[in-house]
Write an enzyme that holds these catalytic residues in place. Structure first.
Site, PDB file in Angstrom:
ATOM      1  N   LEU A  55      22.519  24.238  74.749  1.00 53.53           N
ATOM      2  CA  LEU A  55      23.230  24.788  75.892  1.00 53.53           C
ATOM      3  C   LEU A  55      23.825  26.110  75.440  1.00 53.53           C
ATOM      4  O   LEU A  55      24.251  26.245  74.291  1.00 53.53           O
ATOM      5  CB  LEU A  55      24.355  23.858  76.351  1.00 53.53           C
ATOM      6  CG  LEU A  55      23.988  22.474  76.901  1.00 53.53           C
ATOM      7  CD1 LEU A  55      25.255  21.679  77.197  1.00 53.53           C
ATOM      8  CD2 LEU A  55      23.127  22.581  78.148  1.00 53.53           C
ATOM      9  N   ASP A  56      23.875  27.086  76.338  1.00 55.48           N
ATOM     10  CA  ASP A  56      24.548  28.341  76.017  1.00 55.48           C
ATOM     11  C   ASP A  56      25.989  28.064  75.595  1.00 55.48           C
ATOM     12  O   ASP A  56      26.587  27.071  76.026  1.00 55.48           O
ATOM     13  CB  ASP A  56      24.592  29.262  77.246  1.00 55.48           C
ATOM     14  CG  ASP A  56      23.235  29.826  77.612  1.00 55.48           C
ATOM     15  OD1 ASP A  56      22.315  29.735  76.793  1.00 55.48           O
ATOM     16  OD2 ASP A  56      23.124  30.358  78.732  1.00 55.48           O
ATOM     17  N   ARG A  57      26.549  28.966  74.808  1.00 48.77           N
ATOM     18  CA  ARG A  57      27.943  28.820  74.385  1.00 48.77           C
ATOM     19  C   ARG A  57      28.868  28.641  75.583  1.00 48.77           C
ATOM     20  O   ARG A  57      29.796  27.832  75.551  1.00 48.77           O
ATOM     21  CB  ARG A  57      28.378  30.059  73.580  1.00 48.77           C
ATOM     22  CG  ARG A  57      29.847  30.030  73.159  1.00 48.77           C
ATOM     23  CD  ARG A  57      30.164  31.173  72.211  1.00 48.77           C
ATOM     24  NE  ARG A  57      30.113  32.467  72.862  1.00 48.77           N
ATOM     25  CZ  ARG A  57      31.163  33.085  73.408  1.00 48.77           C
ATOM     26  NH1 ARG A  57      32.350  32.508  73.418  1.00 48.77           N
ATOM     27  NH2 ARG A  57      31.033  34.276  73.958  1.00 48.77           N
ATOM     28  N   THR A  59      28.160  27.474  78.570  1.00 45.55           N
ATOM     29  CA  THR A  59      27.815  26.355  79.444  1.00 45.55           C
ATOM     30  C   THR A  59      28.425  25.073  78.899  1.00 45.55           C
ATOM     31  O   THR A  59      28.374  24.814  77.699  1.00 45.55           O
ATOM     32  CB  THR A  59      26.282  26.196  79.538  1.00 45.55           C
ATOM     33  OG1 THR A  59      25.703  27.421  79.993  1.00 45.55           O
ATOM     34  CG2 THR A  59      25.894  25.087  80.493  1.00 45.55           C
ATOM     35  N   HIS A 154      18.851  31.240  78.754  1.00 47.37           N
ATOM     36  CA  HIS A 154      19.545  31.847  79.896  1.00 47.37           C
ATOM     37  C   HIS A 154      18.772  31.677  81.210  1.00 47.37           C
ATOM     38  O   HIS A 154      19.016  32.417  82.172  1.00 47.37           O
ATOM     39  CB  HIS A 154      19.809  33.343  79.660  1.00 47.37           C
ATOM     40  CG  HIS A 154      20.757  33.620  78.546  1.00 47.37           C
ATOM     41  ND1 HIS A 154      21.030  34.901  78.091  1.00 47.37           N
ATOM     42  CD2 HIS A 154      21.500  32.798  77.752  1.00 47.37           C
ATOM     43  CE1 HIS A 154      21.898  34.849  77.094  1.00 47.37           C
ATOM     44  NE2 HIS A 154      22.197  33.575  76.874  1.00 47.37           N
TER      45      HIS A 154
END
Length: 232
Positions: A55-57, A59, A154
């Protein structure tokens, strides 16, 4: 920081990842020196874990980690073969009036090559606020459900921007005027993208797993302000 454990067995740990925490150190986040989710969980649980997906930082939400390094590939195959159902929720600018299948390639940051990416976006709730956001006298937002069929970096953020409904709190692909309004009016500067659930059949135990991650506090605050019904 104490990370919420959603599920644990002999092979995996599933956690509710907070906003703004890296899963692990990487070249792209080389300037961020804060503890990663792997560091925090090692201290919290007393043993190392190995991420199955990312997961993105910025998110939050459901994150699956393996207890044994040799099991990572077994669980990654669920993602690679679309045998796992990933559901996210997001707050976006404007009204999303109907379900949309977004099928638009996303560029790989390592190879600079575009890869196919597919996301199903479904509207859930919407609101009009009497708060002006340039260039309008009011502001409109939608709560959406997002189901990615692929896992590009992303992807959801890029896809929502592609259809002119960027995620609130997205400082790379989003709308700075709406981001600023959330900062000023609600004291919220986090990305409003949350991995709400994972559904899959456990590849080792064959158990059917359905896991849900509670919404962060800023989500609950904003949803109450907007008069939106809880969907957890």
């Amino acid at each position: 920081m104490i990370v919420e454990i959603i599920f644990e067995d002999e092979t995996i740990v599933v956690v509710n990842k907070p906003n703004n925490v890296l899963i692990h150190n990487s070249y792209y986040a080389r300037n961020i020196k804060d503890a990663t989710i792997l560091d925090v969980l090692q201290n919290q649980l007393g043993f190392p874990l190995y991420p199955v997906h990312r997961l993105d930082r910025k998110t939050s939400g459901v994150l699956l980690l393996a207890k044994q390094k040799e099991n990572v590939a077994i669980f990654q195959e669920l993602f690679n073969s679309n045998k796992i159902e990933k559901t996210y929720v997001g707050i976006v600018r404007g009204f999303v009036e109907e379900s949309k299948l977004i099928n638009s390639p996303v560029k790989n940051p390592d190879t600079q090559v575009y890869k196919n990416a597919e996301t199903l976006c479904k509207p859930m709730q919407k609101v009009v606020l009497n708060i002006p956001v340039h260039p309008y006298e009011t502001s409109r937002y939608s709560l959406v459900e997002l189901k990615p069929a692929t896992g590009r970096m992303h992807q959801l953020r890029i896809h929502m921007n592609k259809i002119s409904h960027p995620l609130v709190g997205d400082y790379k692909y989003g709308d700075r005027f709406h981001n600023r309004m959330f900062e000023n009016e609600f004291d919220c500067n986090n990305l409003f993208l949350h991995a709400i659930s994972l559904k899959f059949q456990h590849p080792i135990t064959q158990q059917k797993i359905e896991l849900t991650a509670k919404l962060p506090n800023d989500w609950n605050f904003v949803m109450k302000k907007f008069g939106w019904k809880s969907f957890e």
